[in-house]
Motif scaffolding. Structure first.
Motif, PDB file in Angstrom:
ATOM      1  N   ARG A   1       0.810  -1.222   0.000  1.00  0.00           N
ATOM      2  CA  ARG A   1       0.000   0.000   0.000  1.00  0.00           C
ATOM      3  C   ARG A   1       0.840   1.267   0.000  1.00  0.00           C
ATOM      4  NH1 ARG A   1      -4.625  -1.728  -1.810  1.00  0.00           N
ATOM      5  NH2 ARG A   1      -5.086   0.482  -1.626  1.00  0.00           N
ATOM      6  N   VAL A   2       2.125   1.134  -0.301  1.00  0.00           N
ATOM      7  CA  VAL A   2       2.974   2.323  -0.320  1.00  0.00           C
ATOM      8  C   VAL A   2       2.509   3.293  -1.396  1.00  0.00           C
ATOM      9  CG1 VAL A   2       4.683   1.335  -1.918  1.00  0.00           C
ATOM     10  CG2 VAL A   2       5.365   3.126  -0.298  1.00  0.00           C
ATOM     11  N   ASP A   3       1.891   2.772  -2.464  1.00  0.00           N
ATOM     12  CA  ASP A   3       1.392   3.653  -3.521  1.00  0.00           C
ATOM     13  C   ASP A   3       0.312   4.595  -2.994  1.00  0.00           C
ATOM     14  OD1 ASP A   3      -0.336   1.552  -3.089  1.00  0.00           O
ATOM     15  OD2 ASP A   3      -0.335   0.846  -5.158  1.00  0.00           O
ATOM     16  N   THR A   4      -0.620   4.057  -2.216  1.00  0.00           N
ATOM     17  CA  THR A   4      -1.683   4.895  -1.655  1.00  0.00           C
ATOM     18  C   THR A   4      -1.123   5.924  -0.682  1.00  0.00           C
ATOM     19  OG1 THR A   4      -3.309   3.114  -1.893  1.00  0.00           O
ATOM     20  CG2 THR A   4      -3.832   4.867  -0.340  1.00  0.00           C
ATOM     21  N   ILE A   5      -0.154   5.498   0.126  1.00  0.00           N
ATOM     22  CA  ILE A   5       0.447   6.419   1.102  1.00  0.00           C
ATOM     23  C   ILE A   5       1.123   7.587   0.392  1.00  0.00           C
ATOM     24  CG2 ILE A   5       2.214   6.637   2.893  1.00  0.00           C
ATOM     25  CD1 ILE A   5       1.650   3.674   3.562  1.00  0.00           C
ATOM     26  N   LEU A   6       1.902   7.275  -0.650  1.00  0.00           N
ATOM     27  CA  LEU A   6       2.603   8.330  -1.376  1.00  0.00           C
ATOM     28  C   LEU A   6       1.648   9.181  -2.199  1.00  0.00           C
ATOM     29  CD1 LEU A   6       5.801   6.371  -2.508  1.00  0.00           C
ATOM     30  CD2 LEU A   6       5.627   8.126  -0.751  1.00  0.00           C
ATOM     31  N   LEU A   7       0.627   8.559  -2.767  1.00  0.00           N
ATOM     32  CA  LEU A   7      -0.356   9.313  -3.544  1.00  0.00           C
ATOM     33  C   LEU A   7      -1.032  10.381  -2.686  1.00  0.00           C
ATOM     34  CD1 LEU A   7      -2.233   6.717  -5.789  1.00  0.00           C
ATOM     35  CD2 LEU A   7      -1.060   8.765  -6.589  1.00  0.00           C
TER      36      LEU A   7
ATOM     37  N   LEU B   1       7.786   7.982  -9.779  1.00  0.00           N
ATOM     38  CA  LEU B   1       6.707   8.174 -10.744  1.00  0.00           C
ATOM     39  C   LEU B   1       5.518   8.969 -10.212  1.00  0.00           C
ATOM     40  CD1 LEU B   1       6.671   4.625 -12.418  1.00  0.00           C
ATOM     41  CD2 LEU B   1       7.697   6.734 -13.288  1.00  0.00           C
ATOM     42  N   ILE B   2       5.179   8.796  -8.941  1.00  0.00           N
ATOM     43  CA  ILE B   2       3.985   9.462  -8.422  1.00  0.00           C
ATOM     44  C   ILE B   2       4.094  10.982  -8.443  1.00  0.00           C
ATOM     45  CG2 ILE B   2       2.678   9.868  -6.283  1.00  0.00           C
ATOM     46  CD1 ILE B   2       2.710   6.880  -5.797  1.00  0.00           C
ATOM     47  N   PRO B   3       5.201  11.586  -8.001  1.00  0.00           N
ATOM     48  CA  PRO B   3       5.253  13.055  -8.043  1.00  0.00           C
ATOM     49  C   PRO B   3       5.090  13.627  -9.449  1.00  0.00           C
ATOM     50  CG  PRO B   3       6.987  12.188  -6.639  1.00  0.00           C
ATOM     51  CD  PRO B   3       6.393  11.015  -7.356  1.00  0.00           C
ATOM     52  N   ARG B   4       5.499  12.869 -10.464  1.00  0.00           N
ATOM     53  CA  ARG B   4       5.430  13.367 -11.838  1.00  0.00           C
ATOM     54  C   ARG B   4       4.111  13.021 -12.528  1.00  0.00           C
ATOM     55  NH1 ARG B   4      11.461  11.826 -14.255  1.00  0.00           N
ATOM     56  NH2 ARG B   4      12.690  12.905 -12.631  1.00  0.00           N
ATOM     57  N   PHE B   5       3.589  11.834 -12.260  1.00  0.00           N
ATOM     58  CA  PHE B   5       2.456  11.349 -13.053  1.00  0.00           C
ATOM     59  C   PHE B   5       1.217  10.989 -12.231  1.00  0.00           C
ATOM     60  CE2 PHE B   5       6.425  10.084 -15.249  1.00  0.00           C
ATOM     61  CZ  PHE B   5       6.298  10.885 -16.376  1.00  0.00           C
ATOM     62  N   GLY B   6       1.238  11.164 -10.924  1.00  0.00           N
ATOM     63  CA  GLY B   6       0.054  10.915 -10.104  1.00  0.00           C
ATOM     64  C   GLY B   6      -0.408   9.475 -10.156  1.00  0.00           C
ATOM     65  N   ILE B   7      -1.710   9.273 -10.364  1.00  0.00           N
ATOM     66  CA  ILE B   7      -2.261   7.912 -10.326  1.00  0.00           C
ATOM     67  C   ILE B   7      -1.767   7.075 -11.500  1.00  0.00           C
ATOM     68  CG2 ILE B   7      -4.297   8.634  -9.027  1.00  0.00           C
ATOM     69  CD1 ILE B   7      -5.929   8.384 -11.568  1.00  0.00           C
ATOM     70  N   LEU B   8      -1.411   7.697 -12.610  1.00  0.00           N
ATOM     71  CA  LEU B   8      -0.827   6.945 -13.716  1.00  0.00           C
ATOM     72  C   LEU B   8       0.538   6.396 -13.302  1.00  0.00           C
ATOM     73  CD1 LEU B   8      -1.666   9.137 -16.850  1.00  0.00           C
ATOM     74  CD2 LEU B   8      -2.840   7.108 -16.003  1.00  0.00           C
ATOM     75  N   GLY B   9       1.322   7.205 -12.606  1.00  0.00           N
ATOM     76  CA  GLY B   9       2.612   6.742 -12.124  1.00  0.00           C
ATOM     77  C   GLY B   9       2.470   5.601 -11.137  1.00  0.00           C
ATOM     78  N   ALA B  10       1.493   5.701 -10.235  1.00  0.00           N
ATOM     79  CA  ALA B  10       1.252   4.620  -9.276  1.00  0.00           C
ATOM     80  C   ALA B  10       0.832   3.344  -9.988  1.00  0.00           C
ATOM     81  CB  ALA B  10       0.186   5.040  -8.273  1.00  0.00           C
ATOM     82  N   SER B  11       0.020   3.474 -11.026  1.00  0.00           N
ATOM     83  CA  SER B  11      -0.442   2.303 -11.779  1.00  0.00           C
ATOM     84  C   SER B  11       0.718   1.616 -12.481  1.00  0.00           C
ATOM     85  CB  SER B  11      -1.501   2.728 -12.803  1.00  0.00           C
ATOM     86  OG  SER B  11      -2.611   3.335 -12.169  1.00  0.00           O
TER      87      SER B  11
END
Length: 241
Positions: free
Chosen positions: A2-8, A148-158
């Motif tokens: 769940r690190v993606d959700t935390i960072l998002l 990826l998340i800081p640059r592309f948001g949910i697309l980066g997380a995906s």
């Protein structure tokens, strides 16, 4: 996981986090069948390996082919119809979920494979190798999300999620290549891939049809193509029947 959700949550709005998790949780739901199979087969594989270590080799080869047979068309079809799926399941304000789903659905065949391999390592007493692989995935997943998340948001997380599980599938492939040798039969596996690609083209051509009719037509076409193309041997066809 769940690190993606935390960072998002630190870079996008709560609404966008909701869009991402709606797609992520739908993908996990689609993996229920493979989880059930993996849990059920574990004691059988362990028993077979104890009696005859070589007996689990064909189990691995055939199970991987079945997982590819099921997972690949779900990934292709899910990508092509992500918008239709989210329209059916969610309210209109969740429409952007389709973008994340079109990417995350490719996680399904990858997770099906490396989840099975994780159980396989337990059966053949290679838990240490699996622990190292999963440990590396935790690091890879964190790093990819940080980039990826800081640059592309949910697309980066995906993309981070899919790339992480691709790395896991690759590591397990080489582990079992060393353990069991060659034997997956890439010529036959390629026919499954061709069938899935042609099915995706059919979905595109039928994109204006009713969603359920598209699913039915695509499933029939894919099943018939794979069956007659020789992707499975006569013995494997008999077992599937």
């Amino acid at each position: 996981f769940r690190v993606d959700t935390i960072l998002l949550s630190g870079h996008v709005s709560d609404t966008q986090v909701g869009w991402y998790n709606a797609a992520y949780n739908l993908t996990l739901t689609l993996l229920t069948l493979s989880r059930s199979f993996n849990d059920a087969i574990l004691p059988t594989l362990a028993r077979e390996h104890m009696v005859d270590p070589t007996s689990v080799r064909p189990w691995y080869y055939r199970s991987v082919k079945i997982m590819l047979l099921i997972g690949l068309p779900i990934a292709v079809g899910g990508m092509m119809t992500a918008g239709r799926i989210t329209d059916l399941l969610y309210e209109p304000n969740f429409a952007p979920t389709a973008i994340a789903l079109a990417i995350l659905v490719w996680d399904i065949p990858l997770v099906m494979y490396h989840s099975f391999c994780g159980n396989m390592t337990t059966s053949i007493k290679r838990e240490g190798s699996a622990a190292r692989i999963y440990g590396s995935l935790g690091i890879i997943n964190t790093l990819l999300n940080l980039v990826l998340i800081p640059r592309f948001g949910i697309l980066g997380a995906s993309f981070a999620t899919v790339l992480t599980d691709l790395a896991g599938a690759g590591q397990f492939y080489f582990l079992f290549r060393r353990e069991f040798g060659a034997g997956l039969g890439f010529t036959r596996l390629a026919r499954i891939g061709v069938g899935a690609a042609l099915m995706g083209l059919l979905i595109f051509l039928l994109r204006d049809w009713n969603f359920l009719l598209i699913v039915l037509a695509a499933a029939v076409f894919y099943g018939v193509f794979v069956w007659v193309s020789g992707a499975f041997s006569l013995e494997e066809r008999a077992q599937m029947l």
